[in-house]
Write an enzyme that holds these catalytic residues in place. Structure first.
Site, mmCIF file in Angstrom:
data_model
loop_
_atom_site.group_PDB
_atom_site.id
_atom_site.type_symbol
_atom_site.label_atom_id
_atom_site.label_comp_id
_atom_site.label_asym_id
_atom_site.label_seq_id
_atom_site.Cartn_x
_atom_site.Cartn_y
_atom_site.Cartn_z
ATOM 1 N N ILE A 51 0.825 -1.214 0.000
ATOM 2 C CA ILE A 51 0.000 0.000 0.000
ATOM 3 C C ILE A 51 0.859 1.264 0.000
ATOM 4 O O ILE A 51 2.020 1.245 0.399
ATOM 5 C CB ILE A 51 -0.989 0.010 1.190
ATOM 6 C CG1 ILE A 51 -0.259 -0.123 2.527
ATOM 7 C CG2 ILE A 51 -2.018 -1.101 1.021
ATOM 8 C CD1 ILE A 51 -1.140 0.115 3.732
ATOM 9 N N PRO A 52 0.296 2.367 -0.458
ATOM 10 C CA PRO A 52 1.045 3.611 -0.618
ATOM 11 C C PRO A 52 1.000 4.502 0.620
ATOM 12 O O PRO A 52 0.348 4.165 1.610
ATOM 13 C CB PRO A 52 0.314 4.284 -1.777
ATOM 14 C CG PRO A 52 -1.113 3.889 -1.573
ATOM 15 C CD PRO A 52 -1.085 2.510 -0.970
ATOM 16 N N TRP A 53 1.645 5.667 0.502
ATOM 17 C CA TRP A 53 1.788 6.550 1.657
ATOM 18 C C TRP A 53 0.754 7.660 1.708
ATOM 19 O O TRP A 53 0.760 8.473 2.614
ATOM 20 C CB TRP A 53 3.192 7.172 1.679
ATOM 21 C CG TRP A 53 3.702 7.659 0.349
ATOM 22 C CD1 TRP A 53 4.577 6.997 -0.466
ATOM 23 C CD2 TRP A 53 3.383 8.877 -0.332
ATOM 24 N NE1 TRP A 53 4.808 7.731 -1.610
ATOM 25 C CE2 TRP A 53 4.095 8.885 -1.553
ATOM 26 C CE3 TRP A 53 2.563 9.975 -0.023
ATOM 27 C CZ2 TRP A 53 4.011 9.941 -2.477
ATOM 28 C CZ3 TRP A 53 2.477 11.019 -0.940
ATOM 29 C CH2 TRP A 53 3.195 10.994 -2.144
ATOM 30 N N LYS A 101 2.404 -4.879 3.417
ATOM 31 C CA LYS A 101 3.550 -3.991 3.573
ATOM 32 C C LYS A 101 3.111 -2.538 3.406
ATOM 33 O O LYS A 101 2.742 -2.127 2.317
ATOM 34 C CB LYS A 101 4.646 -4.287 2.549
ATOM 35 C CG LYS A 101 5.911 -3.474 2.839
ATOM 36 C CD LYS A 101 6.898 -3.447 1.693
ATOM 37 C CE LYS A 101 6.701 -2.304 0.753
ATOM 38 N NZ LYS A 101 6.949 -0.966 1.319
ATOM 39 N N ALA A 159 3.786 1.630 3.279
ATOM 40 C CA ALA A 159 4.852 2.424 2.665
ATOM 41 C C ALA A 159 5.904 2.793 3.700
ATOM 42 O O ALA A 159 5.585 2.980 4.876
ATOM 43 C CB ALA A 159 4.261 3.675 2.034
ATOM 44 N N GLU A 160 7.155 2.931 3.247
ATOM 45 C CA GLU A 160 8.239 3.170 4.204
ATOM 46 C C GLU A 160 8.166 4.543 4.871
ATOM 47 O O GLU A 160 8.691 4.728 5.955
ATOM 48 C CB GLU A 160 9.610 2.946 3.550
ATOM 49 C CG GLU A 160 9.968 3.889 2.413
ATOM 50 C CD GLU A 160 9.513 3.371 1.049
ATOM 51 O OE1 GLU A 160 8.502 2.636 0.995
ATOM 52 O OE2 GLU A 160 10.154 3.723 0.050
ATOM 53 N N GLU A 197 -3.999 -0.964 -8.452
ATOM 54 C CA GLU A 197 -4.676 0.336 -8.421
ATOM 55 C C GLU A 197 -3.567 1.364 -8.572
ATOM 56 O O GLU A 197 -2.793 1.584 -7.651
ATOM 57 C CB GLU A 197 -5.455 0.483 -7.109
ATOM 58 C CG GLU A 197 -6.588 1.472 -7.204
ATOM 59 C CD GLU A 197 -6.148 2.874 -6.870
ATOM 60 O OE1 GLU A 197 -5.663 3.557 -7.801
ATOM 61 O OE2 GLU A 197 -6.264 3.266 -5.716
ATOM 62 N N CYS A 241 -4.378 9.557 -6.133
ATOM 63 C CA CYS A 241 -4.272 9.022 -7.487
ATOM 64 C C CYS A 241 -5.443 9.452 -8.356
ATOM 65 O O CYS A 241 -5.318 9.555 -9.564
ATOM 66 C CB CYS A 241 -4.165 7.502 -7.452
ATOM 67 S SG CYS A 241 -5.335 6.755 -6.324
ATOM 68 N N LYS A 273 10.299 15.710 -6.594
ATOM 69 C CA LYS A 273 9.630 15.280 -7.835
ATOM 70 C C LYS A 273 8.632 16.351 -8.292
ATOM 71 O O LYS A 273 8.560 16.680 -9.486
ATOM 72 C CB LYS A 273 8.913 13.950 -7.575
ATOM 73 C CG LYS A 273 8.407 13.306 -8.840
ATOM 74 C CD LYS A 273 7.463 12.139 -8.577
ATOM 75 C CE LYS A 273 6.561 11.952 -9.790
ATOM 76 N NZ LYS A 273 5.372 11.151 -9.508
ATOM 77 N N GLU A 328 1.648 12.148 -14.117
ATOM 78 C CA GLU A 328 1.062 12.305 -12.790
ATOM 79 C C GLU A 328 2.066 13.022 -11.891
ATOM 80 O O GLU A 328 3.199 12.569 -11.741
ATOM 81 C CB GLU A 328 0.731 10.930 -12.210
ATOM 82 C CG GLU A 328 0.043 11.020 -10.869
ATOM 83 C CD GLU A 328 -0.365 9.660 -10.319
ATOM 84 O OE1 GLU A 328 0.441 8.719 -10.408
ATOM 85 O OE2 GLU A 328 -1.487 9.562 -9.787
#
Lengths: 253, 491
Positions: free
Chosen positions: B170-172, B196, B198-199, B270, B304, B354, B401
């Site tokens: 999964i994302p942050w 897991k 996100a870090e 996703e 997203c 970014k 994106e």
């Protein structure tokens, strides 16, 4: 193309990568027109394919036998192909009802989800069953508003070409089903890596071919559809090449 | 002829100031060091390595987090397999449901603590974590709890059975909510999980592990392993995983699809988006402006499905852009823990750079960049809400994106033109349509190739509402009835 005795019975086009590209362009052009036809209309066209095929039964039995089938098997195959077409013709105005939902969200919105076609699908026809092999793969695709480029079986290219005539005589608009004959191994890489293809469908590929397709599919997140274990008659085959769209609309004054 | 009314720009730099309204942090319980949650217990990583999770608004370390290696992943997958074989797939479905109900309840009880930790670890405004992330996470468990013993009604003509062990990454951007989106349907359908997070945002997933302990969820049913890309890759490639569920960037999604080629692993992806938010001349303009702001600046644009491409019909373009600039000038950028804050901290240093590099590319390509003159804190990672005018379809800021508070604005004349422009992207996650005409709504929402389309609203989510993309935005749905499909085998 040779018969069992080794006599040449026909010359078959050996399609190239360029044919594949042109086919996809024509698929893409045809897709929105085809998917926006009414469900009733699409269902009638599928049923018409079944009717046309029925009227040419003798021709298909003959051509299957020429390519090496027994008469009994050929007859059975043509009958089954007709039944498959009639089965899917009937789903056209029903699968959306079966797979849609109205979602009771907490906020004041009218929210519903329904399936829409994935788009352009490349189809690797199985080596067995020259007629039924194509029909049971393309029927659930086109009934769902998708368009296809079919890579015909190398063993039964003549049946594939005859089927193209049937489709043409049954009001299937140009570009909805394109059929390319040739050597499948020359197409498998391009059919799975083309960037304007949304899904790739097959039913009898080996492990090496499947791996290649899945790797190439990742270039543009193609849907990889393997129907080898799917029931031949099932609305879940239609659903496999559908995308669920959810729409939110406020409720208020 | 009417005289045009001269409009003075609004002045927001006057004396009117908001008093600080910070949310307290004294009630939260955090450990200094978090190990891995495997088989119902917190265990030290065999790597013996830890990394820091930091608060992006202060750049201060919050806790040390275990860095799981392949051996740890293996332990977690084994624990999940044992739990699947011995406990979870054997348990009566109604009992599975009860665990999920209990988890939903405990999340509600700990809502305040979870919201504060979410904002500390990820940088999102407390208003959002308090009102959206945490309540939705609880609602998700509550919704899928009820499905556990009703699956026979979900798939007409078929029998549903679980797949096995699901590896979930999964994302942050919505750490707790994404964990809920992944875990709740997987467990309801009888699967077990290795997740897991996100870090940069592992804390709420680890708090969720504590909630699983409190709910007495059988050991191994959910295992939570922390780490970065290498940990994720070990999970994806582990032969004991039957299904991968990934939410994150399209680039990584493609790598995953490639990595599992040739295996029988099922997968749902996703991925990214570049949604078109379309404003027609007949829209309620003030409402639309609110919708544009919510569409792109919600969660700092780390969404997203963010409405990152704005299409305004020519006749109202000037008015919309003027009102948009006025509205953006009132947004408060700053401390995520302040209840007045509209835009919090950018999630990480990497993400900030970014965003900066894409914005610079936009300026280089000739886009007209506008930002409000708002104050931002000196420490931490921040980016002002940004508009780009005079951009073309080919510009990078229109195609790529950005995942930040940056909106690219284009104009259009006809319905056909805007549909073509909206669909001119490899993505297809979401879209927005603003008009007063019902018929136009159904025409346009039907033609946008995207999985979620909001009409006269934006960025709404609900556990009953399926979410997921067309094209390169991924495959499979999360949420609702359709969200069960990725976690069952049908026969």
């Amino acid at each position: 193309m040779k018969d069992a005795a080794g006599n040449i019975i026909a010359n078959i086009c050996r399609g190239s990568r360029k044919d594949l590209r042109e086919s996809i362009v024509s698929n893409r052009k045809a897709q929105s027109g085809w998917s926006s036809k009414s469900a009733y209309n699409k269902g009638q066209i599928l049923y018409r394919i079944a009717e046309t095929l029925e009227s040419r039964k003798a021709q298909f039995v003959d051509i299957l036998c020429k390519q090496g089938d027994s008469v009994i098997n050929a007859k059975k195959e043509v009958d089954t192909a007709i039944d498959v077409l009639v089965y899917y013709a009937g789903w056209c105005d029903k699968y959306i009802q079966v797979f849609s939902s109205v979602n009771p969200v907490e906020s004041s919105h009218f929210n519903f989800s329904y399936p829409e076609p994935t788009g352009v699908v490349t189809v690797m026809a199985p080596q067995k069953q020259g007629l039924l092999g194509i029909v049971h793969l393309i029927a659930p695709m086109i009934i769902g508003g998708n368009v296809c480029t079919v890579f015909a079986s190398e063993k039964y290219p003549m049946t594939a070409v005859d089927l193209a005539e049937v489709l043409n005589a049954s009001d299937v608009p140009g570009g909805v089903v394109n059929i390319i004959t040739g050597l499948q191994k020359e197409f498998i890489g391009h059919a799975s890596s083309h960037m304007d293809v949304n899904a790739i469908l097959f039913s009898d590929l080996d492990q090496v071919q499947r791996k290649l397709i899945q790797e190439n599919a990742s270039l543009n997140v193609k849907r990889v559809l393997d129907f080898s274990k799917e029931d031949m008659l099932s609305p879940y085959r239609i659903l496999a090449a559908q995308e669920i769209k959810t729409t939110w609309h406020p409720v208020g004054n | 002829m009417k005289k045009p009314i001269k409009i003075k720009p609004l002045n927001f730099s006057g004396d009117f100031k908001y008093a600080p309204a910070p949310e307290g942090t004294e009630h939260i319980q955090l450990k200094e060091k978090y190990s891995l949650f495997i088989n119902g217990k917190f265990v030290a990583p065999s790597s013996k390595k830890y990394f820091d999770t930091i608060n992006p608004s202060s750049e201060k370390k919050i806790a040390s987090i275990a860095d799981a290696n392949a051996a740890d992943v293996n332990l977690a997958v084994k624990a999940a397999r044992t739990a699947y074989d011995k406990t979870w797939s054997k348990m009566p479905a109604a009992e599975r449901g009860k665990y999920l109900y209990r988890i939903a309840r405990i999340i509600q009880e700990k809502a305040r603590e979870l919201a504060v930790i979410e904002s500390m670890d990820g940088g999102k405004p407390i208003r959002e974590s308090r009102d959206i992330d945490v309540p939705l996470a609880a609602a998700h468990f509550f919704y899928y709890a009820g499905w556990a013993d009703k699956l026979e009604y979900a798939f007409p003509g078929k029998k549903a059975s679980p797949i096995g062990v699901a590896g979930q990454i999964i994302p942050w951007n919505f750490p707790l909510l994404m964990a809920a989106w992944k875990i709740a349907p997987a467990l309801a359908c009888g699967n077990t999980v290795v997740l897991k997070p996100a870090e940069t945002t592992p804390l709420t997933a680890l708090k969720l592990a504590e909630i699983f302990q409190e709910a007495e969820l059988p050991p191994g049913v959910v295992n939570i392993i922390t780490g970065a890309g290498a940990t994720g890759a070990a999970l994806v490639n582990h032969p004991g995983i039957d299904k991968i569920a990934f939410t994150g960037s399209t680039d990584v999604g493609k790598l995953i699809q490639k990595a599992i080629a040739g295996t029988d692993k099922k997968y749902t992806l996703e991925l990214g988006g570049k949604a078109a938010n379309i404003i027609f001349e007949d829209a309620a303009i003030d409402q639309a402006v609110e919708g544009i702001v919510n569409g792109i600046f919600f969660n700092q644009g780390h969404v997203c499905c963010a409405g990152s491409r704005l299409f305004v019909q020519e006749g109202v373009a000037k008015e919309v852009i003027r009102k948009l600039k006025d509205r953006i000038s009132t947004l408060l950028v700053g401390d995520p823990m302040d209840k007045n804050t509209d835009i919090g901290a950018i999630n990480s240093k990497e993400q900030l750079s970014k965003i900066k590099s894409l914005v610079n590319a936009g300026i280089k390509e000739g886009g007209e960049c506008w930002q409000p003159d708002c104050a931002i804190p000196s420490k931490g990672y921040w980016f002002r809400p940004t508009l780009f005018m005079n951009v073309a379809q080919s510009h990078r800021i229109v195609q790529e994106e950005i995942f930040g508070p940056v909106l690219a604005i284009q104009t259009f004349r006809t319905v056909e033109e805007v549909i073509e422009k909206a669909n001119n992207t490899p993505y297809g996650l979401s879209g927005g349509v603003w008009t007063d005409k019902g018929a136009k709504i159904f025409n346009v929402t039907g033609k946008i190739k995207a999985g979620v389309v909001w009409a006269n609203t934006y960025n709404k989510f609900d556990p009953t509402s399926p979410f997921g993309g067309f094209k390169e935005s991924g495959m499979g749905r999360e949420g609702g009835l359709h969200g069960l499909m990725p976690y069952v085998k049908l026969s």
